[in-house]
Design a protein around this motif. Structure first.
Motif, PDB file in Angstrom:
ATOM      1  N   ILE A   1       6.104 -44.744  42.040  1.00  0.00           N
ATOM      2  CA  ILE A   1       5.638 -45.660  43.082  1.00  0.00           C
ATOM      3  C   ILE A   1       6.032 -45.149  44.463  1.00  0.00           C
ATOM      4  O   ILE A   1       5.196 -45.022  45.364  1.00  0.00           O
ATOM      5  CB  ILE A   1       6.208 -47.074  42.848  1.00  0.00           C
TER       6      ILE A   1
ATOM      7  N   GLU B   1      -1.449 -44.801  38.354  1.00  0.00           N
ATOM      8  CA  GLU B   1      -0.077 -45.084  38.785  1.00  0.00           C
ATOM      9  C   GLU B   1       0.526 -46.228  37.982  1.00  0.00           C
ATOM     10  O   GLU B   1       1.694 -46.182  37.595  1.00  0.00           O
ATOM     11  CB  GLU B   1      -0.039 -45.428  40.276  1.00  0.00           C
TER      12      GLU B   1
ATOM     13  N   SER C   1      -6.058 -48.073  40.826  1.00  0.00           N
ATOM     14  CA  SER C   1      -4.608 -47.843  40.789  1.00  0.00           C
ATOM     15  C   SER C   1      -4.088 -47.712  39.359  1.00  0.00           C
ATOM     16  O   SER C   1      -2.875 -47.624  39.150  1.00  0.00           O
ATOM     17  CB  SER C   1      -3.873 -49.001  41.482  1.00  0.00           C
TER      18      SER C   1
ATOM     19  N   ASN D   1       0.352 -50.071  45.591  1.00  0.00           N
ATOM     20  CA  ASN D   1       1.370 -49.411  44.776  1.00  0.00           C
ATOM     21  C   ASN D   1       2.633 -50.252  44.639  1.00  0.00           C
ATOM     22  O   ASN D   1       3.192 -50.365  43.543  1.00  0.00           O
ATOM     23  CB  ASN D   1       1.729 -48.050  45.386  1.00  0.00           C
TER      24      ASN D   1
END
Length: 347
Positions: free
Chosen positions: A93, A73, A70, A279
């Motif tokens: 997000i 992001e 992740s 997220n």
């Protein structure tokens, strides 16, 4: 002879603006490449370091692999928040989760219908939906504050602990587990080894090199996205919800598509559901702690509610027939196309 210029078809009144936009696009793409490449190096190094610390392969998969993948992001949202651009930070997000639920899951279902475990669907899909509602509540009150960020990280730790206990007990696989498996199948170098090999110094260098690429790529991407928003005369939230979100979600698109092609529908679905949980709880949590920010009013008014609806529709589709069919996948992909067109102002 007619004097053809490079500005043919450009919406800007002068060549300088066109060149600036082209440069911003190139920098944004370069930033995405550096983010994805850096994330891969960082996770590889982190997995090897975790092996040296004698962590179990299962725990490494749930934490190091799940969270490490992740990183694109995370870097984009944290650096955007630090740069004073909540539209990109929160838009990344929310937009990534919308892309996961509609575009990526829909594309996977188009490749091969996805069989669904009802219990896992309600458990992990429910956690993801509750996370969205928690972000909505935070946005309507205190924003993504440090307190909210800490609460999100505690919830993330609780979910990982629950997933770990489920795997140890031999229960139904969690979305966190399926997400790790999806990444490990795509890149065998991420598979934890019982007997660590290689030198620790090499693992540390990989980790540091990945971190440097992530920081550089995040800076390039955020600065270019802010400049593009100004050039196009749109809010930074529009760029965050579309270009940045889809770009940073590219690894999820690849892993879910590969899993669907291999007829591993449970892993494709788990990868999407797990990504949506990470997220909001992990990336949103770190962003809130490192750089508290508000949730833009436009995202509060429409995009977050759309994400709630998309999450519920996916659960309904999957629950109704015990699978996501190609027809339902086509509906999801078409819905994402309509959402993108509406967001960028095509209608």
């Amino acid at each position: 002879m007619p004097d053809f210029k490079l500005t043919v078809g450009c919406r800007f009144p002068d060549e300088g603006s066109c060149y600036t936009m082209m440069a911003d696009i190139l920098f944004l793409l370069l930033g995405l490449v550096l983010l994805i490449a850096g994330g891969d190096l960082l996770v590889r190094g982190a997995v090897r370091i975790a092996e040296r610390l004698s962590l179990s392969p299962m725990l490494i998969g749930l934490t190091v692999v799940g969270m490490g993948t992740s990183m694109p992001e995370l870097a984009a949202s944290v650096q955007a928040s630090l740069a004073g651009s909540p539209g990109i930070a929160i838009g990344n997000i929310v937009g990534s989760n919308i892309a996961n639920a509609l575009l990526i899951l829909g594309a996977a279902a188009l490749i091969a219908p996805i069989a669904v475990s009802t219990r896992a669907l309600w458990r992990d899909g429910g956690v993801g939906t509750m996370a969205v509602l928690a972000l909505l509540a935070a946005g309507a009150t205190v924003g993504l504050s440090r307190g909210v960020g800490i609460a999100f990280l505690i919830a993330m730790a609780g979910y990982i602990y629950y997933a770990y206990r489920q795997e140890r007990a031999g229960g139904p696989h969690s979305a966190a587990f399926d997400r790790a498996v999806a990444m490990e199948e795509l890149d065998p170098a991420l598979v934890p080894q019982e007997q660590p090999g290689g030198r620790l110094s090499v693992a540390i260098l990989l980790f540091l090199a990945g971190l440097a690429l992530i920081v550089s790529g995040g800076t390039l991407l955020v600065n270019a996205a802010i400049e593009m928003a100004e050039q196009l005369g749109v809010s930074d939230a529009v760029i965050g919800l579309t270009i940045v979100a889809v770009g940073t979600s590219f690894p999820e698109l690849v892993t879910s598509a590969v899993a669907a092609y291999r007829k591993e529908g449970d892993i494709a679905l788990g990868n999407v559901l797990g990504s949506n949980i990470y997220n909001i709880l992990f990336i949103g949590g770190i962003t809130g702690v490192a750089a508290p920010t508000g949730v833009p009013a436009s995202i509060m008014a429409f995009d977050l509610w759309l994400l709630v609806a998309a999450s519920l529709i996916v659960m309904l589709f999957a629950f109704s027939g015990g699978r996501l069919s190609r027809k339902e996948g086509a509906v999801l992909v078409a819905s994402y196309g309509a959402y993108t067109a509406y967001t960028v102002g095509l209608f």
